[in-house]
Design an enzyme around this catalytic site. Sequence first.
Site, mmCIF file in Angstrom:
data_model
loop_
_atom_site.group_PDB
_atom_site.id
_atom_site.type_symbol
_atom_site.label_atom_id
_atom_site.label_comp_id
_atom_site.label_asym_id
_atom_site.label_seq_id
_atom_site.Cartn_x
_atom_site.Cartn_y
_atom_site.Cartn_z
ATOM 1 N N LYS A 81 -8.101 -8.035 15.459
ATOM 2 C CA LYS A 81 -8.032 -6.231 15.009
ATOM 3 C C LYS A 81 -9.440 -5.974 14.876
ATOM 4 O O LYS A 81 -10.347 -6.592 14.322
ATOM 5 C CB LYS A 81 -7.164 -6.468 13.806
ATOM 6 C CG LYS A 81 -7.114 -5.118 13.146
ATOM 7 C CD LYS A 81 -6.005 -5.209 11.865
ATOM 8 C CE LYS A 81 -6.109 -3.840 11.097
ATOM 9 N NZ LYS A 81 -5.236 -4.066 9.841
ATOM 10 N N LYS B 42 -5.019 -5.364 18.227
ATOM 11 C CA LYS B 42 -4.878 -4.266 17.499
ATOM 12 C C LYS B 42 -6.132 -3.336 16.773
ATOM 13 O O LYS B 42 -6.859 -3.798 16.112
ATOM 14 C CB LYS B 42 -4.143 -4.612 15.769
ATOM 15 C CG LYS B 42 -3.960 -3.393 14.910
ATOM 16 C CD LYS B 42 -3.079 -4.136 13.609
ATOM 17 C CE LYS B 42 -2.841 -2.956 12.540
ATOM 18 N NZ LYS B 42 -2.206 -3.278 11.234
ATOM 19 N N ASP C 31 -3.011 -9.536 7.617
ATOM 20 C CA ASP C 31 -4.178 -8.992 8.164
ATOM 21 C C ASP C 31 -5.380 -9.583 7.458
ATOM 22 O O ASP C 31 -5.688 -8.627 6.418
ATOM 23 C CB ASP C 31 -4.238 -7.358 8.359
ATOM 24 C CG ASP C 31 -3.345 -6.638 9.321
ATOM 25 O OD1 ASP C 31 -2.347 -7.714 9.603
ATOM 26 O OD2 ASP C 31 -3.259 -5.759 9.827
#
Lengths: 306, 488, 293
Positions: free
Chosen positions: A206, A242, A143
């Site tokens: 995300k 996400k 991430d």
Amino acid sequence: MVNKTLSGVSDFTSLRIPIDKVGVEERVERFQKRSIKNGSKLEGLKLILNMIDLTTLEGKDTPSKVKQMCYKAQHLHDVHAGLPTVAAVCVYPNFVKLAKESLKGSNVKVASVATAFPSGQAPLSIKLEDTKLALDSGADEIDMVISRGKFLSGDYNFVYDEIAAIKEVCGEARLKVILETGELVTLDNVRLASDIAMYAGADFIKTSTGKISPAATMQVTYVMLTAIRDFMYKTGVQVGMKPAGGISNSKLALQYMVMLYETLGPDWMSNEWFRFGASSLANDVLMQIVKQETGRYQSADYFSID
Amino acid sequence: MAKKTEKEIKNIWTYDPAPESSDHIQLKDKYDLYIDGKWVKPESGKYYDTSNPASTKKIASIAYGNDKDVDKAVRAARKAYKNVWSKMEPSERAKYIFRIARIMQERARELAVIECMDSGKVIREARDVDVPLACNHFFYYAGWADKLEYAFPNQKVESIGVAGQIIPWNFPLLMAAWKIAPALAAGNTVVLKPAETTPLTALKLAEIIHEAGLPAGVVNVVTGFGDTGAAIVNHHDIDKIAFTGSTGVGKLIQRAVAGTNKRVTLELGGKSANIILDDAPLDQAVEGIVNGIFFNQGHVCCAGSRLFVQENVADRVIQMLKARMETLVVGDPLDKNTDIGAINSKEQLATINKYIEIGKKEGADMYQSHINLPKSGYYCAPTLFTNMSQSSVIVKEEIFGPVLTIQTFRTIDEVIQKANNTEYGLAAGVWTSNGARIFNLTTKLKAGVVWANTYNRFDPVSPFGGYKESGFGREGGLHGLKSYVKLS
Amino acid sequence: MERLSVLKTYKLYIGGAFPRTESGRYYELKNGKGENIANVCLASRKDFRNAVVAARKASGGWSERSHFNRSQILYRIAEMMETRRAQFIEELISQGISKSKAEVEVDLSVDRLVYYAGWCDKYTQVLSSVNPVSSPHFNFSTVEPMGVISVISDVKNGLLDLVSVVAPIIAGGNTVVVLAAEQYPLSAITFAEVLNSSDVPGGVVNILTGKRSELLKHMASHMDVNAIAYSGTSGEERKLIEIESVENLKRSCYIDENWNDKGAQGLKFIEMFQEVKTTWHPIENIGGATSSY
């Protein structure tokens, strides 16, 4: 897969898609008005559990906290049979090795934040090292954060190149690109950042680090979902989504599911393509599932808080 | 993306029924006329059935008022006007109207559920749009009652007298509010005739008005059919006619009152253009298209029934629109998840189906969302037509159903010309992110309401009404008061 | 030998030109002594039709002109009328009006034009509103001209009736086709000459002379006319106009005013020929920032 489809895009300004915020809010209101009951609620809740990236990203994280979380990831609520596991745990690179060991034999993936999370204020070389550390420790997913300062100053190529460089070192590991939408301010920016990230090779986009307020909102997530849909339409490449931070109860998570279902459809309705980055969501979902199946309203005292 | 079959999608996730409870709804088996503060039997002794279009089952018997009943109601209204309402302190009048608004709010859910049962509209819209807007209309106009001199400075303001008001079936309670609230605020008394298929909420409103203690005769409700409405229009002692409905009936009314001194406001049909430029926020525009044509089953006079999409984004917009249509839930109006409810009546469904057939015969390409319509009740799948011309019947005539026609254009001048190429002029929509272009279009479109980057929004403070054959006069806002006052 | 005077031919005024009636018909206008003072065009329905075409053509440009410019043009009309004051008075007298009345009428006509010249760039402000809707939208209502207006002039005065109705209509951006009072065609046509020489674009005002009984029905029934203003009509005529207006829902405005009254002017005569347009647009509110101060 780097530079998937970027042929011809030299100036990202030309990618700008206008977004009308009031219209987005109205659309989101419609999702929120869906009433999810009975079977669809139960199915939805189980799906949500299975989509959670159980997360701890704090300076005070300890090995034992990470271990406990990894246990929880596999044993959400053992007194209740038939529950799925969460999708992944999400930790700092330092804890990847430990998490990996703790999750051995399970399907739960280990995601690691990297690239000088959460601010991203470091040179590329350090970001690459950070990423390699996580990967070498066994991370299945990375991430990363984008350089918001560069983005806001209009240096889109910098942002793009950085993502592409990280993607290159990721290899088989899936790359989630955190836009930190709370710092991008406008939805038009969110849309542009989404497009840049996807063109640069993101496997997931995300919303947030969880360190900046506002974190994930339905409005922002909706804009990102439509960007994913358009990217699929243009390139045939499926990208995951996400939302992270701020989604702490079942009702809200179900509204996200409605939004996902009505925007991207069933192809995205699995943890391969959709995740919730959350720390306290799981227990609320568990309580709702048990309530749904027993008809009895639940108390938090009966659900472990790891 | 790999297209799954409908069944596969359903297998993954679907919305279980989430019906709004109707247990608490109290309806009588039989409704009389509300005249002079009392419930009175119709002179003819005749009643007719009002039914639920979602199930076709009868809900209640409704009095069929005739010219004698209308005469009774007009007399009561005249008496109340002369003796009570026009003489009352305006501030007291205001308080009565405020009180009506408050009671409506208290009984909002009940009104919403009844509206759904009687009209086929979905609970989400009745609950979130119709009923709150209706309440707010009373709230808004209540405050005007003692401020009329500010609304019309330098002029002497007087009430008109007895207003005959005839309302349609698409927004039964809301239209009653649009009509009654400004009339009362300005000091007039009212004889209201609801549409024959949707009388219940108007009758409930009469109950509320009664509960509010409004002096007898100030508001009278006479239910019935077209001849009941005609009796109101032709009654010699009516000073003002306010009508919302079809252009055809509007013209009949206008002919009937020719040469009399009756004042008239008409809010009639439309075939409004919704224009999408290539620089529009497309997702929001698609949402605007959906709101424009599928809101209230398309039973909306200002529905954005003629879609114009700039050619270079047309394929994309149509693709997005079709995908969005697949997510629309058609079915039980009382289910909180339903987006498109029942068509108001068998007759209206036949009309819509007739136009769909005409569209097909005209050679247009039809697309309908893949939905299993309920077995009983009157339903129509969301429908769109592409590939037709300005001269196609389905492009020219008001369908009043969930049927959209889509045309493309290349230049702004072209679309302005096409959009204005109609006998109607009620509303229009414009979607672009270019501000200068918005004002070019909104200025040149001949329509009483122009929504830029939005569609089908309503508010008590916002004047509504049309150009050309969409009628005359405005309802809502300061401008809406003007229809109910005499100025000198 | 006395010089033979040159007589003026009174023609119609359509699209900025002075054509004869296409019908070739005329009627004799007589003075108080019963002497023929002019052969006046007896406009036909086709002349009316042509005038509507001209008015429609002029409508876009006139309505989109800056209001300031319209104001200047109306003032120019007043100026040009003032210079022809003597001519108007003389013509009114020849049509049977007393000198004192004629003077008052011409002066009042000029003043009325000046009055409406002043309104051109103000009425929109007065008639418009910003409406505070509850949703996050900017919402405003403003007025727009209706378009092409038929005017059936009153018959009480030779010039004033016509000017008093036409001025507010064109001040508001409409174009008109006027049927002059049958007994006062001369001053109507001279007024056309004034218009023609005062920067009013051709087609904005079109003036016909002829018989009300012949033209009334067509003026009310024409599908491309947006509104009809009529005065001095009988009950029967009124009913006919209202019925004929229904087919395209023409706005029909019966005006009963004593235009000799100095106060017979005002915003309402502009407003009568305006449509209200309400426009909505979303307002974006980011991050809850407020405009507190």
